[in-house]
Design a protein around this motif. Structure first.
Motif, mmCIF file in Angstrom:
data_model
loop_
_atom_site.group_PDB
_atom_site.id
_atom_site.type_symbol
_atom_site.label_atom_id
_atom_site.label_comp_id
_atom_site.label_asym_id
_atom_site.label_seq_id
_atom_site.Cartn_x
_atom_site.Cartn_y
_atom_site.Cartn_z
ATOM 1 N N ALA A 40 0.848 -1.194 0.000
ATOM 2 C CA ALA A 40 0.000 0.000 0.000
ATOM 3 C C ALA A 40 0.882 1.242 0.000
ATOM 4 C CB ALA A 40 -0.897 -0.014 1.215
ATOM 5 N N VAL A 41 0.458 2.252 -0.739
ATOM 6 C CA VAL A 41 1.214 3.505 -0.828
ATOM 7 C C VAL A 41 0.327 4.645 -0.331
ATOM 8 C CG1 VAL A 41 2.349 5.128 -2.397
ATOM 9 C CG2 VAL A 41 2.604 2.662 -2.741
ATOM 10 N N ALA A 42 0.848 5.428 0.565
ATOM 11 C CA ALA A 42 0.073 6.538 1.133
ATOM 12 C C ALA A 42 0.189 7.771 0.245
ATOM 13 C CB ALA A 42 0.577 6.856 2.531
ATOM 14 N N GLU A 50 -5.810 17.840 3.201
ATOM 15 C CA GLU A 50 -5.503 17.785 1.765
ATOM 16 C C GLU A 50 -4.349 16.834 1.504
ATOM 17 O OE1 GLU A 50 -5.204 21.231 -0.691
ATOM 18 O OE2 GLU A 50 -6.542 22.391 0.601
ATOM 19 N N ALA A 51 -4.441 16.148 0.395
ATOM 20 C CA ALA A 51 -3.368 15.215 0.030
ATOM 21 C C ALA A 51 -3.239 15.176 -1.487
ATOM 22 C CB ALA A 51 -3.687 13.822 0.568
ATOM 23 N N SER A 52 -2.108 14.709 -1.936
ATOM 24 C CA SER A 52 -1.940 14.574 -3.385
ATOM 25 C C SER A 52 -1.507 13.150 -3.715
ATOM 26 C CB SER A 52 -0.918 15.588 -3.907
ATOM 27 O OG SER A 52 0.376 15.222 -3.492
ATOM 28 N N LEU A 53 -1.986 12.685 -4.835
ATOM 29 C CA LEU A 53 -1.699 11.324 -5.279
ATOM 30 C C LEU A 53 -1.273 11.409 -6.741
ATOM 31 C CD1 LEU A 53 -2.016 8.278 -4.366
ATOM 32 C CD2 LEU A 53 -4.228 8.339 -5.523
ATOM 33 N N VAL A 74 2.130 4.065 -8.952
ATOM 34 C CA VAL A 74 1.861 5.166 -8.019
ATOM 35 C C VAL A 74 3.197 5.690 -7.473
ATOM 36 C CG1 VAL A 74 1.522 3.555 -6.077
ATOM 37 C CG2 VAL A 74 0.580 5.875 -5.945
ATOM 38 N N GLN A 75 3.230 6.979 -7.244
ATOM 39 C CA GLN A 75 4.447 7.599 -6.704
ATOM 40 C C GLN A 75 4.319 7.692 -5.176
ATOM 41 O OE1 GLN A 75 5.297 11.691 -7.966
ATOM 42 N NE2 GLN A 75 7.219 10.947 -8.800
ATOM 43 N N ASN A 76 5.297 7.159 -4.463
ATOM 44 C CA ASN A 76 5.209 7.239 -3.003
ATOM 45 C C ASN A 76 5.634 8.642 -2.523
ATOM 46 O OD1 ASN A 76 7.993 7.341 -2.890
ATOM 47 N ND2 ASN A 76 8.238 5.204 -2.255
ATOM 48 N N PRO A 77 5.403 8.970 -1.248
ATOM 49 C CA PRO A 77 5.706 10.336 -0.774
ATOM 50 C C PRO A 77 7.168 10.741 -0.974
ATOM 51 C CG PRO A 77 4.325 9.197 0.809
ATOM 52 C CD PRO A 77 4.736 8.176 -0.220
ATOM 53 N N GLN A 78 8.051 9.753 -1.147
ATOM 54 C CA GLN A 78 9.465 10.070 -1.401
ATOM 55 C C GLN A 78 9.742 10.297 -2.886
ATOM 56 O OE1 GLN A 78 8.600 7.264 0.670
ATOM 57 N NE2 GLN A 78 8.661 8.810 2.289
ATOM 58 N N GLY A 79 8.732 10.171 -3.712
ATOM 59 C CA GLY A 79 8.892 10.440 -5.142
ATOM 60 C C GLY A 79 9.280 9.232 -5.965
ATOM 61 N N LYS A 80 9.303 8.057 -5.346
ATOM 62 C CA LYS A 80 9.697 6.852 -6.086
ATOM 63 C C LYS A 80 8.444 6.171 -6.665
ATOM 64 C CE LYS A 80 12.030 2.460 -5.571
ATOM 65 N NZ LYS A 80 12.215 1.343 -4.683
ATOM 66 N N TRP A 81 8.555 5.705 -7.913
ATOM 67 C CA TRP A 81 7.426 5.006 -8.530
ATOM 68 C C TRP A 81 7.342 3.582 -7.989
ATOM 69 C CZ3 TRP A 81 3.729 7.533 -10.748
ATOM 70 C CH2 TRP A 81 3.996 8.752 -11.382
ATOM 71 N N VAL A 82 6.129 3.184 -7.582
ATOM 72 C CA VAL A 82 5.908 1.857 -7.012
ATOM 73 C C VAL A 82 4.836 1.156 -7.837
ATOM 74 C CG1 VAL A 82 5.190 0.595 -4.945
ATOM 75 C CG2 VAL A 82 6.449 2.756 -4.721
ATOM 76 N N SER A 84 2.039 -0.546 -7.641
ATOM 77 C CA SER A 84 0.980 -0.896 -6.701
ATOM 78 C C SER A 84 -0.298 -0.153 -7.071
ATOM 79 C CB SER A 84 1.389 -0.513 -5.275
ATOM 80 O OG SER A 84 0.303 -0.726 -4.389
ATOM 81 N N THR A 85 -1.424 -0.740 -6.686
ATOM 82 C CA THR A 85 -2.708 -0.061 -6.894
ATOM 83 C C THR A 85 -3.511 -0.016 -5.594
ATOM 84 O OG1 THR A 85 -3.670 -2.155 -7.617
ATOM 85 C CG2 THR A 85 -2.884 -0.661 -9.352
ATOM 86 N N ILE A 86 -2.793 -0.079 -4.475
ATOM 87 C CA ILE A 86 -3.458 0.045 -3.171
ATOM 88 C C ILE A 86 -2.996 1.362 -2.548
ATOM 89 C CG2 ILE A 86 -3.790 -0.985 -0.885
ATOM 90 C CD1 ILE A 86 -3.325 -3.699 -2.160
ATOM 91 N N PHE A 87 -3.941 2.253 -2.332
ATOM 92 C CA PHE A 87 -3.598 3.599 -1.875
ATOM 93 C C PHE A 87 -4.221 3.887 -0.506
ATOM 94 C CE2 PHE A 87 -4.579 4.282 -6.622
ATOM 95 C CZ PHE A 87 -3.363 3.749 -7.005
ATOM 96 N N HIS A 88 -3.465 4.548 0.335
ATOM 97 C CA HIS A 88 -3.990 5.067 1.603
ATOM 98 C C HIS A 88 -4.332 6.531 1.401
ATOM 99 C CE1 HIS A 88 -3.562 1.792 4.337
ATOM 100 N NE2 HIS A 88 -2.274 1.645 4.117
ATOM 101 N N LEU A 89 -5.579 6.912 1.718
ATOM 102 C CA LEU A 89 -5.980 8.311 1.592
ATOM 103 C C LEU A 89 -6.569 8.785 2.910
ATOM 104 C CD1 LEU A 89 -7.838 8.209 -1.878
ATOM 105 C CD2 LEU A 89 -5.443 8.764 -1.441
#
Lengths: 224, 288
Positions: A40-42, A50-53, A74-82, A84-89
């Motif tokens: 999962a990627v937050a 507010e958040a950005s994905l 998906v890009q994780n908060p550190q900017g790395k592409w992962v 995954s299709t499971i997102f924490h919002l």
């Protein structure tokens, strides 16, 4: 060695063997299931509510077991592409979504999904340009969270566009469209999200393959 | 032993039969009257009400049989139990009892034949529709009396969502199903990918959604209420999530809802295909 002692030794040996086999089978199943579930990627928090994905869609993963499958990243908060299709919002928050769309246009099976729904201002932005509707024939994918009423069509890259991406994750120098939109998450919960374009229609996977696989064109949104 | 003696049951059986008769006479009408109206699928549509009546008839027939089984079970446990210290011996051998067998066959024959006749009769929709999918061209005897004036609503299944088109309102397509109360509805059910099944338990409507096929079903909603449409055919990863809301409203509210939906979906309206009984989207697309 007496017969009873021999029997007792045999029972202990068999029991030890059974326990070891059980542990090994359990370990294998656990590792198999763990490996099958993408991490999962937050979303990146940009304010109190507010958040950005940031996502990207690619025509081919380009490596691994399903290298020919289309997929989301998906890009994780550190900017790395992962992959995954499971997102924490965050719950009760505005989520700004940016999708870097690298796949070609293929058209929507149901043109109705050409109209963005459940997004702020009923508007999406394609390469900075506001749009209330996308010509369904130009769409490549959709990003939809049906239970939250969110559905956004993603415009595909022209077939003749130069410098197309061939292996994921794709860099910004490759041909792509940037689609942006904002939606409100509401109550906490776990919701499915999916693409509404059958990815493998006309191919051996039919309506299966990436269309039916979490980690490719389906996923979960965990709102908390 | 003459035939009268042969037919006379043992005292224990006679006692059980009397208890069974009293219990059945009391319990069956009570269950039919008080539990019947609570049986699924409810009475939100005429078709649902018909199915509820069928279920009530079944319960009314089955209840005395259940009472007989439980009664015999309980009676046997209490009465035929071995006494402490009693020697365990085998009873007399059981041989064919012709009167018992004839009675048993006759009773079950009558029950099964009645249920078969009842079921066949109930398949006919009568005036308000039976709720089941009847294929693209239902035979005339299966059509509701006022089928020609029914409100047509197209149901389109897709992995994993339902959409609805209203051909009498310019082919409007929506993501929720809203119906006017007390109006016969003709559902035209189809799919644009794999096989789904359109199922509204509350309205007692269930019709397979098959690509390239227009499956017709009729129902008349009679209660103003909201419920959920589900898919009843395993159709892939998110089959269990393939739901959509269904609202039965007054005619006036329905008209105002239609107007609001026409405004809501105005941007996409020009891109929708012309209304058709089925759709065949280009299958060779490879997108995602």
């Amino acid at each position: 060695m007496s017969a009873s002692r021999f029997r007792r030794t045999g029972v202990i040996f068999a029991a030890t063997l059974a326990i070891c086999a059980g542990v090994l089978i359990g370990l294998y199943v656990t590792l198999y299931l763990e490996a099958g579930e993408p991490q999962a990627v937050a979303a990146k928090m940009t304010g109190e509510h507010e958040a950005s994905l940031t996502l990207q869609t690619v025509a081919e993963v380009g490596h691994g077991e399903n290298n020919f499958w289309v997929s989301y990243y998906v890009q994780n908060p550190q900017g790395k592409w992962v992959h995954s299709t499971i997102f924490h919002l965050p719950a009760h928050s505005l989520v700004h979504v940016k999708v870097l769309q690298y796949d070609g246009d293929s058209g929507l099976r149901n043109p109705l999904w050409g109209q963005p729904r459940g997004v702020v201002g009923k508007t999406m932005y394609v390469n900075g340009k506001p749009l209330k509707v996308l010509n369904p024939e130009l769409a490549s994918h959709t990003f939809a969270i049906p239970e939250l009423g969110v559905s956004v069509p993603l415009e595909g890259v022209e077939e003749e566009a130069p410098n197309q991406c061939e292996s994921a994750p794709c860099g910004l120098e490759k041909a792509h469209n940037t689609i942006e939109f904002t939606f409100h998450t509401g109550r906490p919960g776990k919701f499915r999200w999916q693409c509404f374009v059958p990815c493998a229609a006309g191919f051996i996977f039919g309506f299966g393959g990436p269309m039916q696989s979490i980690g490719y064109m389906d996923g979960e949104v965990e709102v908390s | 032993m003459n035939w009268r003696d042969k037919l006379r049951p043992a005292p224990a059986i006679r006692r059980i039969m009397w208890i069974w008769l009293v219990l059945s006479v009391i319990a069956t009408p009570l269950v039919v009257i008080f539990v019947g109206p609570m049986l699924p699928p409810g009475s939100a549509s005429d078709a649902a009400h018909g199915q509820q009546q069928d279920n009530t008839v079944m319960v009314g027939i089955v209840l005395p049989i259940i009472i007989a089984l439980l009664l015999y079970f309980g009676y046997a446990l209490k009465t035929f139990r071995a006494k402490p210290g009693e020697e365990q011996t085998d009873g007399p051998p059981l041989r064919g009892e012709t009167p018992v067998m004839v009675a048993w066959i006759a009773v079950t024959f009558v029950i099964v034949l009645f249920l078969a006749t009842w079921g066949a009769y109930e398949l006919f929709p009568g005036e308000e529709g039976a709720g089941g999918g009847m294929g693209p061209t239902p035979i005339s005897v299966a059509l509701p009396a006022d089928a020609s004036s029914a409100l047509p609503v197209q149901v389109i299944g897709q992995q994993w969502a339902w959409t609805y088109r209203y051909p009498t309102y310019g082919g409007l397509e929506t993501t929720e199903l809203v119906l006017p109360v007390d109006k016969l509805v003709r559902f035209n059910v189809t799919s644009i990918d794999v096989i789904h099944s359109f199922w509204s338990n509350q309205l007692a409507v269930k019709a397979d959604a098959v690509p390239g096929t227009n499956n017709v079903a009729f129902a008349t909603p009679v209660k103003i209420e909201s419920s959920t449409v589900r898919c009843a055919e395993l159709c892939g990863l998110w089959h269990g999530h393939m739901t959509s809301p269904i609202h039965v409203v007054s005619q006036a509210k329905f008209e105002s809802w239609i107007t609001a939906q026409q405004q809501k979906w105005a941007p996409i309206a020009k891109y929708l295909p012309k209304y058709s009984k089925t759709y065949a989207p280009e299958p060779t697309y490879r997108g995602g």
